[in-house]
Design a protein around this motif. Structure first.
Motif, mmCIF file in Angstrom:
data_model
loop_
_atom_site.group_PDB
_atom_site.id
_atom_site.type_symbol
_atom_site.label_atom_id
_atom_site.label_comp_id
_atom_site.label_asym_id
_atom_site.label_seq_id
_atom_site.Cartn_x
_atom_site.Cartn_y
_atom_site.Cartn_z
ATOM 1 N N GLU A 1 0.838 -1.212 0.000
ATOM 2 C CA GLU A 1 0.000 0.000 0.000
ATOM 3 C C GLU A 1 0.866 1.252 0.000
ATOM 4 O O GLU A 1 0.559 2.223 -0.715
ATOM 5 C CB GLU A 1 -0.932 -0.018 1.212
ATOM 6 C CG GLU A 1 -2.035 -1.059 1.159
ATOM 7 C CD GLU A 1 -1.548 -2.479 1.445
ATOM 8 O OE1 GLU A 1 -2.271 -3.427 1.087
ATOM 9 O OE2 GLU A 1 -0.440 -2.632 2.025
ATOM 10 N N ASP A 2 1.936 1.244 0.798
ATOM 11 C CA ASP A 2 2.861 2.381 0.789
ATOM 12 C C ASP A 2 3.449 2.568 -0.607
ATOM 13 O O ASP A 2 3.563 3.698 -1.104
ATOM 14 C CB ASP A 2 4.001 2.157 1.787
ATOM 15 C CG ASP A 2 3.546 2.179 3.232
ATOM 16 O OD1 ASP A 2 2.583 2.890 3.539
ATOM 17 O OD2 ASP A 2 4.170 1.476 4.056
ATOM 18 N N LEU A 3 3.835 1.463 -1.229
ATOM 19 C CA LEU A 3 4.415 1.527 -2.572
ATOM 20 C C LEU A 3 3.406 2.050 -3.583
ATOM 21 O O LEU A 3 3.752 2.842 -4.470
ATOM 22 C CB LEU A 3 4.926 0.140 -2.976
ATOM 23 C CG LEU A 3 5.600 0.016 -4.340
ATOM 24 C CD1 LEU A 3 6.758 0.989 -4.477
ATOM 25 C CD2 LEU A 3 6.069 -1.421 -4.559
ATOM 26 N N ASP A 4 2.151 1.648 -3.446
ATOM 27 C CA ASP A 4 1.108 2.148 -4.342
ATOM 28 C C ASP A 4 0.985 3.669 -4.252
ATOM 29 O O ASP A 4 0.918 4.365 -5.269
ATOM 30 C CB ASP A 4 -0.242 1.519 -3.994
ATOM 31 C CG ASP A 4 -0.331 0.050 -4.381
ATOM 32 O OD1 ASP A 4 0.456 -0.388 -5.238
ATOM 33 O OD2 ASP A 4 -1.184 -0.662 -3.812
ATOM 34 N N VAL A 5 0.938 4.181 -3.010
ATOM 35 C CA VAL A 5 0.798 5.626 -2.801
ATOM 36 C C VAL A 5 2.002 6.361 -3.380
ATOM 37 O O VAL A 5 1.859 7.392 -4.063
ATOM 38 C CB VAL A 5 0.638 5.940 -1.299
ATOM 39 C CG1 VAL A 5 0.686 7.446 -1.053
ATOM 40 C CG2 VAL A 5 -0.665 5.363 -0.762
ATOM 41 N N LEU A 6 3.187 5.818 -3.132
ATOM 42 C CA LEU A 6 4.405 6.476 -3.607
ATOM 43 C C LEU A 6 4.481 6.461 -5.129
ATOM 44 O O LEU A 6 4.769 7.493 -5.759
ATOM 45 C CB LEU A 6 5.625 5.784 -3.002
ATOM 46 C CG LEU A 6 6.978 6.435 -3.275
ATOM 47 C CD1 LEU A 6 7.016 7.864 -2.739
ATOM 48 C CD2 LEU A 6 8.103 5.620 -2.649
ATOM 49 N N ALA A 7 4.200 5.301 -5.740
ATOM 50 C CA ALA A 7 4.269 5.208 -7.200
ATOM 51 C C ALA A 7 3.263 6.160 -7.849
ATOM 52 O O ALA A 7 3.563 6.795 -8.868
ATOM 53 C CB ALA A 7 4.014 3.768 -7.645
#
Length: 322
Positions: free
Chosen positions: A216-222
């Motif tokens: 989820e963190d990676l989704d937000v960052l990407a």
């Protein structure tokens, strides 16, 4: 407790997206590369509960904030100007300023250039600025034959294209490579790039996401880099220009109350000259509230890898400031 709210604020002719929560003295949290306001999401609750008003912007060139087209719109004076303007736009006269990675030099320089506005300053990973005797890009070009990542990032369009081809994969590999979970130590992972292969090719694909950096963190960052990396990389393209612009402050030191926190497996404190500087900080920094805080087993993503320890250090520091 109030929820984290989001809005746009106009500062110095650019629109900045901010996340904010809480009431009390203002704490401005400044992210680094390649990140966004979200890198501080584990700090909002603890700082708010401690009685502070917390604001984390997407800095210019990042996330939902404006991305000026002119490379020269990303100098350290523009970035400090954004912080100064943000404090005013939020209706405050003074604030605590905290930064990580590139956000740390912005925080340190805000305290250096406008100590009248800064109640206290904390830097994570990157220590306070002490201006060298030659431009940094030129110095690293000479020392590492152009392979140091600053020089790679400074080349127009090159890293932009490499990171932009598949932002999600690029970010996943980059975050793992610079974390405390990666093999090796900061000392033996100098960030050198083979210009023929690029940087990401040398970074292994992590088998699993660490607990501190979820899918989820990676989704937000990407998603925050859906429009590319050029605005963020333009910060590196001003390193030599920043050296020229800060000549009037050569030899000056940060005087407001200050805190420095870093991981013992972070590659940045292992850069050439950094270990010696960190050892001298208690003598060089009149406002340093305690010895530099070294976090065992922690890599570059300080407040994400070690949120509880960072939150405890920040709350204690903020409460200690007059």
């Amino acid at each position: 407790m109030t929820m984290v709210e989001h809005r746009m604020v106009e500062v110095n002719g650019v629109r900045l997206h901010i996340a904010e929560q809480g009431e009390g003295p203002l704490v401005v949290l400044l992210h680094g590369f390649p990140e966004s306001w979200h890198s501080w999401h584990r700090q909002f609750g603890p700082l708010t509960e401690a009685g502070f008003r917390v604001v984390a912007p997407d800095q210019r060139g990042y996330g939902r904030s404006d991305r000026p087209a002119d490379v020269e719109s990303y100098t350290i004076l523009h970035l400090v100007g954004d912080v100064v303007g943000l404090i005013r736009a939020l209706g405050e006269e003074r604030a605590y300023v905290v930064g990580h990675d590139w956000g740390a030099p912005v925080a340190w320089h805000t305290a250096l250039l406008r100590p009248d506005l800064v109640l206290g300053v904390a830097g994570l990973s990157v220590p306070p600025p002490f201006r060298g005797t030659q431009p940094p890009l030129a110095a690293m070009e000479e020392r590492f034959g152009g392979r140091f990542y600053w020089n790679y990032f400074a080349r127009p369009g090159v890293a932009d294209a490499e990171f932009g081809r598949d932002p999600r994969t690029a970010l996943r590999k980059f975050f793992h490579w610079a974390s405390g979970d990666a093999p090796g130590s900061g000392e033996d992972r100098q960030p050198l790039v083979d210009p023929g292969r690029g940087w990401l090719a040398a970074m292994p694909e992590p088998e699993v996401q660490p607990e501190w950096f979820t899918e989820e963190d990676l989704d937000v960052l990407a998603d925050s880099f859906s429009e590319g990396f050029t605005g963020a990389l333009n910060w590196y393209r001003n390193l030599d220009r920043n050296w020229e612009l800060t000549a009037p402050w050569h030899g000056a030191v940060v005087t407001p109350p200050s805190l420095y926190v870093y991981g013992d497996r972070d590659l940045v404190p292992a850069f050439p000259g950094m270990p010696e500087l960190i050892a001298k900080l208690p003598r060089l920094m009149p406002g340093l509230r305690r010895e530099p805080v070294k976090l065992a087993g922690c890599g570059h993503w300080t407040q994400q890898e070690r949120p509880q320890e960072v939150n405890e250090a920040l709350v204690a520091f903020l409460r200690s400031c007059p």
